[in-house]
Design a protein around this motif. Structure first.
Motif, short mmCIF file in Angstrom:
data_model
loop_
_atom_site.label_atom_id
_atom_site.label_comp_id
_atom_site.label_asym_id
_atom_site.label_seq_id
_atom_site.Cartn_x
_atom_site.Cartn_y
_atom_site.Cartn_z
N GLU A 193 10.48 16.86 10.02
CA GLU A 193 9.62 15.77 9.59
C GLU A 193 9.46 14.72 10.68
O GLU A 193 10.44 14.25 11.24
CB GLU A 193 10.23 15.12 8.34
N LEU A 194 8.23 14.38 10.99
CA LEU A 194 7.93 13.31 11.93
C LEU A 194 7.99 12.00 11.14
O LEU A 194 7.44 11.90 10.05
CB LEU A 194 6.53 13.51 12.51
N GLU A 195 8.71 11.01 11.67
CA GLU A 195 8.85 9.73 10.98
C GLU A 195 8.38 8.61 11.90
O GLU A 195 8.77 8.56 13.07
CB GLU A 195 10.30 9.48 10.59
N LEU A 196 7.58 7.71 11.37
CA LEU A 196 7.08 6.57 12.13
C LEU A 196 7.41 5.29 11.37
O LEU A 196 7.10 5.18 10.18
CB LEU A 196 5.56 6.66 12.32
N THR A 197 8.05 4.35 12.05
CA THR A 197 8.32 3.04 11.50
C THR A 197 7.67 2.02 12.42
O THR A 197 7.84 2.10 13.63
CB THR A 197 9.84 2.78 11.42
N SER A 198 6.91 1.07 11.83
CA SER A 198 6.18 0.13 12.64
C SER A 198 6.27 -1.28 12.06
O SER A 198 6.16 -1.46 10.85
CB SER A 198 4.71 0.55 12.73
N ILE A 199 6.48 -2.25 12.95
CA ILE A 199 6.47 -3.66 12.58
C ILE A 199 5.37 -4.31 13.41
O ILE A 199 5.32 -4.11 14.62
CB ILE A 199 7.82 -4.33 12.87
N GLY B 26 0.81 -1.21 0.00
CA GLY B 26 0.00 0.00 0.00
C GLY B 26 0.85 1.26 0.00
O GLY B 26 1.97 1.27 0.51
N LEU B 27 0.32 2.32 -0.58
CA LEU B 27 0.98 3.62 -0.65
C LEU B 27 -0.09 4.69 -0.47
O LEU B 27 -1.17 4.58 -1.05
CB LEU B 27 1.68 3.80 -2.00
N GLY B 28 0.19 5.69 0.35
CA GLY B 28 -0.80 6.73 0.58
C GLY B 28 -0.17 8.11 0.70
O GLY B 28 0.98 8.24 1.10
N ARG B 29 -0.95 9.11 0.34
CA ARG B 29 -0.51 10.50 0.46
C ARG B 29 -1.74 11.30 0.89
O ARG B 29 -2.81 11.16 0.30
CB ARG B 29 0.01 11.00 -0.88
N GLY B 30 -1.60 12.11 1.92
CA GLY B 30 -2.74 12.88 2.41
C GLY B 30 -2.36 14.30 2.77
O GLY B 30 -1.23 14.56 3.19
N TYR C 285 4.88 -4.34 7.77
CA TYR C 285 5.84 -3.28 8.01
C TYR C 285 5.25 -2.01 7.42
O TYR C 285 4.74 -2.00 6.30
CB TYR C 285 7.18 -3.61 7.33
N THR C 286 5.31 -0.91 8.18
CA THR C 286 4.77 0.37 7.73
C THR C 286 5.76 1.48 8.01
O THR C 286 6.42 1.48 9.05
CB THR C 286 3.45 0.70 8.47
N GLU C 287 5.85 2.42 7.09
CA GLU C 287 6.64 3.63 7.32
C GLU C 287 5.80 4.83 6.92
O GLU C 287 5.19 4.85 5.85
CB GLU C 287 7.93 3.61 6.51
N GLU C 288 5.75 5.82 7.83
CA GLU C 288 4.97 7.03 7.58
C GLU C 288 5.82 8.26 7.85
O GLU C 288 6.60 8.28 8.80
CB GLU C 288 3.73 7.06 8.48
N ASN C 289 5.65 9.28 7.04
CA ASN C 289 6.32 10.56 7.21
C ASN C 289 5.26 11.65 7.23
O ASN C 289 4.32 11.62 6.45
CB ASN C 289 7.30 10.83 6.06
N SER C 290 5.44 12.63 8.12
CA SER C 290 4.46 13.70 8.26
C SER C 290 5.18 15.03 8.42
O SER C 290 6.09 15.16 9.23
CB SER C 290 3.57 13.42 9.49
N ASP C 291 4.75 16.01 7.64
CA ASP C 291 5.28 17.37 7.72
C ASP C 291 4.17 18.31 8.15
O ASP C 291 3.07 18.25 7.61
CB ASP C 291 5.81 17.84 6.36
N ALA C 292 4.46 19.18 9.12
CA ALA C 292 3.48 20.18 9.56
C ALA C 292 4.02 21.57 9.26
O ALA C 292 5.19 21.85 9.51
CB ALA C 292 3.21 20.04 11.06
N ILE D 205 -0.80 25.04 13.75
CA ILE D 205 -0.44 24.28 12.55
C ILE D 205 -1.42 24.66 11.44
O ILE D 205 -2.62 24.55 11.61
CB ILE D 205 -0.49 22.77 12.82
N GLU D 206 -0.89 25.11 10.31
CA GLU D 206 -1.72 25.49 9.17
C GLU D 206 -2.13 24.27 8.35
O GLU D 206 -3.28 24.15 7.94
CB GLU D 206 -0.98 26.45 8.25
N GLN D 207 -1.16 23.41 8.06
CA GLN D 207 -1.46 22.25 7.23
C GLN D 207 -0.51 21.10 7.56
O GLN D 207 0.57 21.31 8.08
CB GLN D 207 -1.38 22.57 5.75
N ILE D 208 -0.96 19.89 7.24
CA ILE D 208 -0.18 18.68 7.47
C ILE D 208 -0.16 17.87 6.18
O ILE D 208 -1.19 17.73 5.52
CB ILE D 208 -0.79 17.84 8.61
#
Length: 125
Positions: free
Chosen positions: A79-85, A12-16, A53-60, A31-34
């Motif tokens: 950048e907030l980074e989340l790695t999850s197993i 899976g791949l996502g962008r929001g 396995y998941t990896e997420e990146n978030s910019d505010a 915070i104006e936008q994420i």
């Protein structure tokens, strides 16, 4: 977002994007936008066991140049980074799940890193 399954594997791949509504006086911590980007892969080992396995990146984007959030200084464009197993095992009406997460720059605060492990047991009657 996109999701593709082939055999026992799922990719899976996502962008929001989220623009937050603002009213009244704006503080430097507003915070104006994420913007979020994520990708992951999951695999069903058999009917009972799955791993992923998941990896997420978030910019505010903040309204101010330097901000204080939760008593710490927040620098824009961190950048907030989340790695999850994760792993889950199902037997009858019981599911046991284990998740190990690593969060870098938590709350968009540089060098605020968090590690967490969660064990969940769910029973269906």
């Amino acid at each position: 977002s996109l999701k593709y399954a082939i055999g026992n594997a799922t990719i899976g791949l996502g962008r929001g994007y989220e623009a937050l509504g603002m009213t009244g006086t704006l503080a430097a911590t507003t915070i104006e936008q994420i913007t979020n980007t994520s990708y992951g892969i999951g695999y069903a080992v058999n009917d009972q066991l799955s791993v992923s396995y998941t990896e997420e990146n978030s910019d505010a984007l903040f309204t101010g140049a330097t901000n204080t959030l939760g008593g710490a200084t927040v620098t824009p464009n961190v950048e907030l980074e989340l790695t999850s197993i994760q792993a889950a095992y199902t037997m009858g009406g019981m599911t046991v799940a284990l998740s190990m997460d690593e969060i870098k720059n938590a709350q968009y605060i540089k060098d605020r890193d968090i590690n967490e492990t969660m064990l969940t047991i769910a029973l269906a009657f």
